[in-house]
Design a protein around this motif. Structure first.
Motif, short mmCIF file in Angstrom:
data_model
loop_
_atom_site.label_atom_id
_atom_site.label_comp_id
_atom_site.label_asym_id
_atom_site.label_seq_id
_atom_site.Cartn_x
_atom_site.Cartn_y
_atom_site.Cartn_z
N VAL A 285 0.82 -1.21 0.00
CA VAL A 285 0.00 0.00 0.00
C VAL A 285 0.85 1.26 0.00
O VAL A 285 0.56 2.23 -0.71
CB VAL A 285 -0.96 -0.01 1.21
N LYS A 286 1.93 1.28 0.78
CA LYS A 286 2.78 2.47 0.84
C LYS A 286 3.39 2.79 -0.52
O LYS A 286 3.49 3.95 -0.91
CB LYS A 286 3.90 2.26 1.87
N ASN A 287 3.79 1.76 -1.23
CA ASN A 287 4.35 1.97 -2.57
C ASN A 287 3.28 2.46 -3.54
O ASN A 287 3.53 3.33 -4.39
CB ASN A 287 4.99 0.69 -3.10
N LEU A 294 -3.72 8.57 -7.48
CA LEU A 294 -4.54 7.56 -6.80
C LEU A 294 -4.36 7.53 -5.29
O LEU A 294 -5.07 6.80 -4.60
CB LEU A 294 -4.21 6.16 -7.37
N SER A 295 -3.41 8.31 -4.76
CA SER A 295 -3.06 8.19 -3.34
C SER A 295 -4.26 8.48 -2.42
O SER A 295 -4.47 7.77 -1.43
CB SER A 295 -1.90 9.14 -3.00
N LYS A 296 -5.05 9.51 -2.74
CA LYS A 296 -6.20 9.84 -1.89
C LYS A 296 -7.24 8.72 -1.91
O LYS A 296 -7.78 8.34 -0.87
CB LYS A 296 -6.84 11.15 -2.35
N SER A 297 -7.50 8.18 -3.10
CA SER A 297 -8.49 7.10 -3.21
C SER A 297 -8.02 5.83 -2.50
O SER A 297 -8.81 5.13 -1.88
CB SER A 297 -8.75 6.79 -4.69
N ILE A 298 -6.71 5.55 -2.58
CA ILE A 298 -6.17 4.36 -1.92
C ILE A 298 -6.26 4.49 -0.41
O ILE A 298 -6.60 3.54 0.29
CB ILE A 298 -4.71 4.12 -2.38
N SER A 299 -5.96 5.70 0.09
CA SER A 299 -6.05 5.93 1.54
C SER A 299 -7.48 5.77 2.03
O SER A 299 -7.73 5.29 3.15
CB SER A 299 -5.54 7.33 1.88
N GLU A 300 -8.43 6.18 1.20
CA GLU A 300 -9.83 6.17 1.61
C GLU A 300 -10.40 4.77 1.79
O GLU A 300 -11.25 4.55 2.65
CB GLU A 300 -10.66 6.94 0.58
N VAL A 301 -9.93 3.79 0.99
CA VAL A 301 -10.56 2.47 1.01
C VAL A 301 -10.06 1.57 2.14
O VAL A 301 -10.69 0.56 2.47
CB VAL A 301 -10.36 1.75 -0.34
N SER A 302 -8.91 1.89 2.75
CA SER A 302 -8.42 1.14 3.93
C SER A 302 -8.28 -0.35 3.68
O SER A 302 -8.81 -1.18 4.43
CB SER A 302 -9.35 1.38 5.13
N GLU A 305 -6.51 -2.30 6.70
CA GLU A 305 -7.40 -2.55 7.83
C GLU A 305 -8.40 -3.65 7.51
O GLU A 305 -8.72 -4.49 8.36
CB GLU A 305 -8.14 -1.25 8.20
N PHE A 306 -8.88 -3.68 6.28
CA PHE A 306 -9.81 -4.72 5.85
C PHE A 306 -9.15 -6.10 5.92
O PHE A 306 -9.74 -7.06 6.44
CB PHE A 306 -10.27 -4.43 4.42
N HIS A 307 -7.91 -6.21 5.44
CA HIS A 307 -7.19 -7.48 5.50
C HIS A 307 -6.92 -7.88 6.95
O HIS A 307 -6.98 -9.06 7.29
CB HIS A 307 -5.87 -7.37 4.72
N ARG A 308 -6.62 -6.92 7.81
CA ARG A 308 -6.38 -7.21 9.22
C ARG A 308 -7.64 -7.78 9.87
O ARG A 308 -7.58 -8.76 10.63
CB ARG A 308 -5.96 -5.93 9.95
N MET A 309 -8.79 -7.21 9.54
CA MET A 309 -10.06 -7.71 10.08
C MET A 309 -10.34 -9.13 9.61
O MET A 309 -10.78 -9.99 10.39
CB MET A 309 -11.21 -6.79 9.68
N LEU A 310 -10.10 -9.38 8.34
CA LEU A 310 -10.31 -10.73 7.81
C LEU A 310 -9.46 -11.76 8.55
O LEU A 310 -9.93 -12.84 8.90
CB LEU A 310 -9.98 -10.77 6.31
N LYS A 311 -8.21 -11.40 8.82
CA LYS A 311 -7.28 -12.33 9.47
C LYS A 311 -7.71 -12.67 10.89
O LYS A 311 -7.79 -13.84 11.26
CB LYS A 311 -5.87 -11.75 9.48
N TYR A 312 -8.00 -11.64 11.70
CA TYR A 312 -8.30 -11.97 13.11
C TYR A 312 -9.67 -12.60 13.25
O TYR A 312 -9.88 -13.46 14.13
CB TYR A 312 -8.10 -10.75 14.01
#
Length: 390
Positions: A285-287, A294-302, A305-312
């Motif tokens: 994501v950082k890259n 696209l940086s603003k749109s990428i930051s907005e979709v998170s 965080e979505f992948h982190r939620m899926l994992k736990y």
């Protein structure tokens, strides 16, 4: 299976409790900064830092020197030392940055207090709409859901908008969800938030975009009030109009964050509930945010965080999340025959026909199918705990 789970509630402390919360935050910050300074000095002098045990032993002497440290909950002060030790441990493992000094000007302030004893069950700590917290005693809170399990600690947080929240960490027996026998690949994007290999599409609601104009307008007001205060040589902390507007801007940011978090929880829970194996791609994501368009749109979709939620959540409910390697070309490969079509690199190409087998593909659904197939392949040749499994 016994797992740790968090519950977050808004609390409504009295004026006296707000003062005590402010004192506890200040003491925790002071102790953290004190030992951070000593830790850095020791590392510079000897090449070795301190340890959690060494700092804990010095804590009673520090309380004797600064008597006001005894006015607040002792476990909150102790936890600030533990947080520092954990931060250094992550830093030396190259899993995080060097710990930084905490500032009282940070808009979000918090501290963590332990719930003493093994008898702290919800039935003991919660009565109606009041919650028993260390040193604060009974605090009114928004009791929106039932807490299950033994409460281990409580993190009290004051946000930039001036609201107070408590996060309860509980130890709870979580039952696995029924197996569905289904596998799915999840391809995330900007046009649509997530597209599953079975064709399910989750729209990108663009919560920031919907409030962007209002936020920009309020931020301009904030800038004007800042200039007025500075021209009058008034400190910003004492400029009432500036502080009111600052909270107004913070509430808009908070509203955006709350809507986005609610959406991510609903989508991640639905996916974990309906599928046993979930294939996701490894995103840099950082890259990707280096792209200014696209940086603003990428930051907005998170996505992170979505992948982190899926994992736990998968870990809670006995499901499996498989991370596919970042070099896997999920969008370019034909899910039917495996042919790699280089033209699909261009984001404008939303549909394409495989030149090798002639199958027509939707770009995102095809990527989801490839992620599903790759996840099943990794799972077939791996065991739990090896590289590739999240």
């Amino acid at each position: 299976m016994v797992k740790h789970k968090g519950y977050k509630f808004r609390i409504y402390p009295t004026k006296e409790q707000e003062v005590l919360i402010a004192k506890t935050i200040g003491c925790s910050r002071f102790v953290f900064n004190h030992f951070l300074s000593k830790w850095d000095a020791a590392h510079e002098a000897t090449g070795k830092g301190l340890s959690y045990d060494a700092c804990s032993k010095d804590l009673p002497m520090l309380k004797q020197e600064f008597g006001w440290l005894t006015e607040v909950d002792s476990t909150a002060v102790q936890n600030s030392v533990k947080h520092l030790a954990d931060a250094y441990k992550k830093f030396f493992k190259k899993d995080g940055s060097h710990p930084r000094f905490k500032s009282k000007r940070n808009p979000v302030q918090s501290y963590t207090a332990n719930i003493q004893g093994k008898s702290q069950l919800p039935e003991v700590s919660i009565v109606g709409n009041t919650l028993k917290l260390p040193k604060l005693k009974w605090v009114r809170f928004a009791n929106s859901r039932q807490v299950e399990g033994r409460i281990l600690n409580a993190t009290i947080r004051r946000t930039a908008s001036g609201k107070y929240f408590v996060s309860l960490l509980v130890e709870h027996e979580i039952s696995e969800m029924p197996k569905t026998g289904s596998s799915v690949g999840v391809d995330v994007g900007l046009k649509n938030f997530a597209i599953l290999s079975n064709g399910t599409v989750y729209q990108n609601d663009r919560y920031f975009h919907t409030l962007e104009k209002k936020l920009a307008r309020e931020q301009r007001k904030l800038s004007r009030r800042q200039r007025i205060a500075l021209n009058k040589k008034v400190r910003l902390s004492e400029a009432k109009n500036y502080q009111k507007q600052k909270q107004k801007v913070a509430r808009i940011h908070e509203k955006i964050a709350n809507r986005r978090t609610d959406f991510l929880h609903k989508v991640s829970t639905e996916i974990v509930k309906n599928h046993d194996v979930i294939g996701i791609e490894t995103l840099q994501v950082k890259n990707m945010q280096q792209n200014r368009k696209l940086s603003k749109s990428i930051s907005e979709v998170s996505w992170s965080e979505f992948h982190r939620m899926l994992k736990y959540k998968a870990g809670w409910y006995g499901k499996t999340v498989v991370k596919v390697g970042k070099t896997f070309a999920s969008s370019q490969l034909c899910s039917s025959c495996g042919h790699r079509h280089q033209d699909v690199k261009h984001l404008a190409l939303r549909e394409w026909t495989c030149p090798a087998c002639g199958v027509h593909h939707d770009r995102d659904v095809n990527a989801g199918l490839n992620l599903k197939q790759e996840a099943e392949r990794i799972l077939a040749f791996s065991t739990v705990g090896t590289t590739g499994l999240a």
